[in-house]
Design a protein around this motif. Structure first.
Motif, mmCIF file in Angstrom:
data_model
loop_
_atom_site.group_PDB
_atom_site.id
_atom_site.type_symbol
_atom_site.label_atom_id
_atom_site.label_comp_id
_atom_site.label_asym_id
_atom_site.label_seq_id
_atom_site.Cartn_x
_atom_site.Cartn_y
_atom_site.Cartn_z
ATOM 1 N N LEU A 43 0.850 -1.186 0.000
ATOM 2 C CA LEU A 43 0.000 0.000 0.000
ATOM 3 C C LEU A 43 0.884 1.234 0.000
ATOM 4 O O LEU A 43 1.576 1.513 0.983
ATOM 5 N N LEU A 72 -4.222 2.546 11.068
ATOM 6 C CA LEU A 72 -4.756 2.432 9.721
ATOM 7 C C LEU A 72 -5.496 3.715 9.329
ATOM 8 O O LEU A 72 -6.533 4.045 9.893
ATOM 9 N N ARG A 76 -5.682 3.924 3.378
ATOM 10 C CA ARG A 76 -5.111 2.575 3.421
ATOM 11 C C ARG A 76 -6.203 1.536 3.655
ATOM 12 O O ARG A 76 -6.177 0.446 3.069
#
Length: 313
Positions: A43, A72, A76
């Motif tokens: 990512l 997070l 993402r």
């Protein structure tokens, strides 16, 4: 570690779907321990380990996603959600398929045995084509070994632990055929993978744009690539683009699975596969996945009648 939940469309079974994605127990890219599916995703240049478990029944499905590493962020989380939607197909609606199967004496039992199986997809055209090239003229078992070696050698590893991510084009673009030959790839396969990796961002984006292109044109474009013939092109239409009406008719193993399911004594050729499946359009590709699951079950990798346990969260 960060955790969030996703809501699949019922019915859904993670175990059946993951086995159809990974195909062989020694697959080190898509990992499964009987309860949890794990994969390393990249990512924004950052490889992260993602773990997925089913915490609801097939008819009331819910899946838990655990992400190793730092907190997070929303972008993402969205990237992980998009990747899992492709890999696990959990938002694909199959109600029409089940209605068709319910009134079909041949398809009905197969669909019922694997109820909850969703059609998985590779997360990129690049990964789909490399998977197909690796398995050309080899057993699937050997093909998966080649993919494991490629991934362990060139794929990024999550800093918080886990496996290797499938290599991206930029990680393979500067290799040479002799380098890939040391991993077991033939010179022809190595050259095809290198040229595909060297297409660059624009070339990869153009291939991804085949999503909405008519089947004939999409097949023709894919077959312009080195190492891509009819089987590979159809394989990519099914396993990357999710074209559920595509059954790779040159796949010898799939043809044999189809012949056994239909109780035929004589081998099927490419045209014969098309004729045999005509009555079940537009679900020929979904039948391909169900027949693969049938072989995996016969090999003892899972039991289709086993219920998914409801895991407490």
């Amino acid at each position: 570690m960060s955790t969030f939940f996703l809501e699949p469309l019922a019915p859904f079974r993670l175990d059946l779907t993951v086995w159809t994605l990974r195909r062989r127990p020694h697959n080190l890219i898509d990992r499964w321990d009987g309860e949890t599916y794990r994969r390393t995703l990249v990512l924004m240049e950052d490889p992260v380990e993602v773990a997925v478990t089913q915490v609801g029944s097939p008819d009331l499905p819910r899946i838990r996603v655990d992400v190793q590493g730092r907190a997070l962020r929303s972008n993402r989380k969205q990237a992980i959600t998009t990747a899992l939607q492709q890999l696990l197909g959990y938002r694909i609606e199959l109600a029409a398929f089940y209605r068709l199967a319910a009134h079909d004496a041949i398809l009905g039992p197969l669909a019922q045995r694997f109820r909850g199986l969703k059609p998985p997809r590779f997360p990129s055209v690049f990964e789909g084509i490399v998977n197909a090239i690796a398995c050309q003229q080899l057993t699937l078992t050997l093909g998966i070994h080649l993919l494991n070696r490629l991934t362990e050698t060139y794929g990024l590893t999550a800093t918080a632990g886990g496996g290797h991510a499938f290599p991206r084009p930029e990680e393979l673009a500067n290799l040479t055929p002799p380098t890939l030959k040391r991993l077991g790839f033939s010179r022809q396969k190595g050259q095809a993978i290198m040229e595909l990796a060297q297409l660059g961002d624009a070339g990869q984006a153009e291939l991804e744009g085949l999503t909405g292109v008519p089947e004939v044109k999409a097949l023709a474009r894919l077959r312009e690539l080195r190492g891509v013939g009819r089987w590979t092109a159809e394989y990519v239409l099914l396993r990357r683009f999710g074209r559920m009406d595509v059954f790779p008719g040159d796949d010898v193993g799939a043809r044999n699975n189809l012949r056994r399911w239909l109780g035929r004594t004589k081998p099927l050729d490419y045209a014969g596969v098309g004729r045999a499946l005509a009555r079940w359009r537009p679900y020929k590709g979904l039948i391909y996945f169900h027949l693969l699951s049938d072989r995996l079950e016969q090999a003892g990798h899972f039991q289709s009648g086993t219920s998914i346990p409801v895991i407490k969260t």
